[in-house]
Design a protein around this motif. Sequence first.
Motif, PDB file in Angstrom:
ATOM      1  N   LEU A  61       3.573 -17.230   9.203  1.00 45.36           N
ATOM      2  CA  LEU A  61       3.933 -15.803   9.441  1.00 45.36           C
ATOM      3  C   LEU A  61       2.470 -15.354   8.328  1.00 45.36           C
ATOM      4  CD1 LEU A  61       6.400 -14.450   8.010  1.00 45.36           C
ATOM      5  CD2 LEU A  61       6.454 -15.526   5.691  1.00 45.36           C
ATOM      6  N   MET A  62       1.595 -15.998   7.726  1.00 48.07           N
ATOM      7  CA  MET A  62       0.731 -15.457   7.602  1.00 48.07           C
ATOM      8  C   MET A  62      -0.199 -14.452   8.020  1.00 48.07           C
ATOM      9  SD  MET A  62       1.529 -15.001   3.532  1.00 48.07           S
ATOM     10  CE  MET A  62       1.865 -16.160   3.085  1.00 48.07           C
ATOM     11  N   VAL A  63      -1.089 -15.478   9.077  1.00 49.65           N
ATOM     12  CA  VAL A  63      -1.761 -15.497  10.332  1.00 49.65           C
ATOM     13  C   VAL A  63      -1.050 -13.344  10.864  1.00 49.65           C
ATOM     14  CG1 VAL A  63      -2.671 -15.782  12.349  1.00 49.65           C
ATOM     15  CG2 VAL A  63      -2.980 -16.992  10.414  1.00 49.65           C
ATOM     16  N   LEU A 392      -7.864  -7.314   6.545  1.00 45.22           N
ATOM     17  CA  LEU A 392      -6.652  -6.804   5.530  1.00 45.22           C
ATOM     18  C   LEU A 392      -7.211  -5.956   4.261  1.00 45.22           C
ATOM     19  CD1 LEU A 392      -5.047 -10.219   4.499  1.00 45.22           C
ATOM     20  CD2 LEU A 392      -4.038  -8.531   6.024  1.00 45.22           C
ATOM     21  N   TRP A 393      -8.706  -6.298   4.052  1.00 49.17           N
ATOM     22  CA  TRP A 393      -9.508  -5.259   3.415  1.00 49.17           C
ATOM     23  C   TRP A 393      -9.190  -3.298   3.937  1.00 49.17           C
ATOM     24  CZ3 TRP A 393     -14.761  -6.516   0.967  1.00 49.17           C
ATOM     25  CH2 TRP A 393     -15.122  -5.669   0.309  1.00 49.17           C
ATOM     26  N   GLY A 415       5.926  -4.686   5.243  1.00 50.93           N
ATOM     27  CA  GLY A 415       5.391  -4.204   3.888  1.00 50.93           C
ATOM     28  C   GLY A 415       3.956  -3.737   3.167  1.00 50.93           C
ATOM     29  N   GLY A 416       2.933  -3.467   4.038  1.00 46.36           N
ATOM     30  CA  GLY A 416       2.350  -2.171   3.877  1.00 46.36           C
ATOM     31  C   GLY A 416       1.109  -2.685   3.523  1.00 46.36           C
ATOM     32  N   PRO A 417       0.372  -2.620   2.379  1.00 44.98           N
ATOM     33  CA  PRO A 417      -0.495  -3.043   0.963  1.00 44.98           C
ATOM     34  C   PRO A 417       0.505  -3.905   0.044  1.00 44.98           C
ATOM     35  CG  PRO A 417      -0.107  -0.594   0.416  1.00 44.98           C
ATOM     36  CD  PRO A 417       0.644  -1.360   1.646  1.00 44.98           C
ATOM     37  N   LEU A 418       1.361  -4.717   0.118  1.00 41.15           N
ATOM     38  CA  LEU A 418       1.678  -5.654  -1.079  1.00 41.15           C
ATOM     39  C   LEU A 418       2.077  -6.908   0.336  1.00 41.15           C
ATOM     40  CD1 LEU A 418       3.424  -6.810  -3.053  1.00 41.15           C
ATOM     41  CD2 LEU A 418       5.618  -6.273  -2.092  1.00 41.15           C
ATOM     42  N   THR A 419       2.453  -6.802   1.088  1.00 37.21           N
ATOM     43  CA  THR A 419       1.948  -7.841   2.097  1.00 37.21           C
ATOM     44  C   THR A 419       0.526  -8.166   1.915  1.00 37.21           C
ATOM     45  OG1 THR A 419       3.617  -6.864   3.722  1.00 37.21           O
ATOM     46  CG2 THR A 419       2.478  -8.801   4.879  1.00 37.21           C
ATOM     47  N   CYS A 420      -0.773  -7.274   1.906  1.00 40.31           N
ATOM     48  CA  CYS A 420      -1.836  -7.575   2.374  1.00 40.31           C
ATOM     49  C   CYS A 420      -2.247  -8.337   1.196  1.00 40.31           C
ATOM     50  CB  CYS A 420      -2.778  -6.559   2.101  1.00 40.31           C
ATOM     51  SG  CYS A 420      -2.813  -5.521   4.152  1.00 40.31           S
TER      52      CYS A 420
END
Length: 465
Positions: A61-63, A392-393, A415-420
């Motif tokens: 999921l993270m990848v 991600l940055w 989720g945009g930035p929150l997901t990052c």
Amino acid sequence: MSNENITLQEESEDLKRSLSNRHLQLIAIGGAIGTGLFMGSGKTISLAGPSILFIYMIIGLMVFFVMRALGELLLSNLQYKSFIDFSTDLIGPWAGYFVGWTYWLCWITIGIADLSAIIYYLQFFNHGVPFSPMEGVMISIASIVFIMGLNLMTVKLFGELEFWFALIKIIAIVVLILAGLWMIFTGFTSEAGQVASFTNLWNHGGMFPTGADGFLAGFQIAIFAFVGVELVGTTAAETKDPEKNLPKAVNSIPIRIIIFYVLALLIVMSVTPWNKIDPNISPFVNLFSQAGIAAAAIIMNLVVLSSVMSSMNSGVFSTSRMLFGLSREEQAPKPFGRLNRRAVPANALYFSAVCLLLGAALQYFVPDTVKAFTLATTLSTILFILVWIIILWSYLVYYKTRPELHAKSTFKLPGGPLTCYVVITFFIGVIYVLSLQEDTMQALMVSPLWLLILAIGYVCFYKKK
């Protein structure tokens, strides 16, 4: 010189979009099914037991979120050829320099790990007798020369070879799943008296038999199985119709993870209880051996060998494209930015091959192939995590400074930035977990040396440019 000739010259000096959707899809699958799944999953099972299934789902999921961020960034500006370009543009030249050279080293270390895996699996055909250090070196050299020959051909031929390499892996895993299901539903009993059943998943200490410590330890090797999924990002410059084909390749990642990781290992641990699986033997080969099907075990070993060769093939391709991109940004020697008449960055390929040959010396000084594999894979995992964090940055900077591009994007990161922030926190936690075991801690302690070398190189040679 006429304007038409200038245009033709510029086109001849750039990478060609020769990879079709068929190539891209299979390259993405090939990247997702790596050496870590075939060789590393035995050790991961011994550490975590059946909880490995949850580990693969979490990492997957993270990848996937990293890939969605990568996809949105690449499609926001089709002038971006790889993550070197957008990290340079969004964060700064140092970020492009860091991510390009680090990604290059990632694949060099994976290549070295793959050499260990090739030697390890060839022992099967040597009646299980380990090769001498010199034999290991000779096998490594032959493998590197073979892969170099493949990569010096056209990009389209590379895509075709990877297509068939990946197809072999897919067929093998599907056959393993079908064979395992047949063994489970017929109540197959191995020579050791083990009955194949889904109950083996929880009858030997439950789903978390080794507790929290074992569950966390499982992340160390499991995450290596996922390195290479971002290879889709390095093929973007050579992919036809990226707006259509890139999202397809990225969105299919969750399905691949469920089929090729979760379902395959669920079947493996149902046929053979997790505590009866030898961590030094591929559980995929072991499943057929348990069934007493000698010919199938031989075929599976050949499949695993083809998987390792596929990983090396992808890695050498990727390193050459990274050096090509760095050279075009004036962050690597100029010769790396030149293409041969087949539109292949041959000089970059030669340099990577020389570095792999130096890595082959590891087979001489560390003849224990499993130990050499663990050291190389841990170092590459740490470096890959750093590359993923930079991606991600870059997305966070893009979201803040290019809101108009994000607004019109048709392939947004959920989720945009929150997901990052969630994914970055997860990766930092994985780096901490790598410090808990002695063998992975050794590689973790070496990794800052690479950052120091990079910093010296950037300040001394490229910062002024």
